[in-house]
Design an enzyme around this catalytic site. Structure first.
Site, PDB file in Angstrom:
ATOM      1  CB  THR A  46      54.247  16.173  55.134  1.00 42.86           C
ATOM      2  OG1 THR A  46      54.128  17.646  55.112  1.00 42.86           O
ATOM      3  CG2 THR A  46      52.955  15.879  56.238  1.00 42.86           C
ATOM      4  CB  THR A  48      56.028  19.085  49.685  1.00 43.91           C
ATOM      5  OG1 THR A  48      55.881  18.133  48.605  1.00 43.91           O
ATOM      6  CG2 THR A  48      56.211  20.666  48.963  1.00 43.91           C
ATOM      7  CB  CYS A  49      55.734  20.688  54.736  1.00 45.79           C
ATOM      8  SG  CYS A  49      54.165  20.538  54.069  1.00 45.79           S
ATOM      9  CB  SER A  50      60.258  18.354  55.884  1.00 49.46           C
ATOM     10  OG  SER A  50      59.472  18.206  57.066  1.00 49.46           O
ATOM     11  CG  LEU A  54      61.118  25.119  57.550  1.00 50.16           C
ATOM     12  CD1 LEU A  54      60.448  26.473  58.224  1.00 50.16           C
ATOM     13  CD2 LEU A  54      60.964  23.898  58.746  1.00 50.16           C
TER      14      LEU A  54
END
Length: 161
Positions: A46, A48-50, A54
């Site tokens: 997703t 923001t996560c990527s 992370l």
């Protein structure tokens, strides 16, 4: 009631990918006798996560480990195959421990789920980070705004170690 600083993590089982294939790994295996930074994302791949969450831990990995942290781990309500692909797509394999919480059992047990059913994503984990020492939560951070990983990101956690 959500987990809080001073609480012990509940017994739970994740899945992680190994050279031999998917393997179950329990909270005792991950946290017993160790200092672990654990962060959660609503979903692998997703935005923001990527793009920030992370990568922020990857960028600060060496400095975090230099502060006495044994392991940096990430959990998401995704299956082990998606978590493995996300790890490899971000050159994080072997650098961060990817813990699949495919049925949201861990997120539910610690009271940190997020209902994204309206957006077609189902029940997910909230975005958070914690420092866990020997299974006990010592630091716990939550994002105040969606779509950012500032208060739960790698640089912020590094500053709290």
């Amino acid at each position: 009631m959500p987990i809080a600083v001073g609480d012990r993590l509940p017994a739970a089982t994740f899945k992680t990918m190994t050279a031999e294939g998917p393997k179950e790994i329990g909270t005792a295996d991950v946290f017993a006798g160790k200092k672990v930074v654990l962060f959660a994302v609503p979903g692998a791949f997703t935005p923001t996560c990527s793009r920030s969450h992370l990568p922020g831990y990857l960028a600060n990995r060496d400095a975090i480990l230099a502060k006495g942290v044994d392991t940096i781990a990430v959990t998401a309500v995704n299956d082990v195959f998606v978590m493995d692909a996300w790890s490899k797509a971000n050159d994080a394999d072997g650098k961060i421990l990817f813990l699949a919480d495919g049925s949201a059992a861990f997120a539910t047990a610690i009271g940190l789920t997020l209902d994204l059913t309206a957006g077609g994503l189902g029940i997910r984990s909230q975005r958070w980070s914690m420092l866990v020492e020997d299974g006990v939560v010592k630091e716990l951070n939550f994002e105040e705004k969606p779509g950012v990983a500032d208060l739960t990101g790698g640089a912020c956690m590094l500053g709290k170690l």
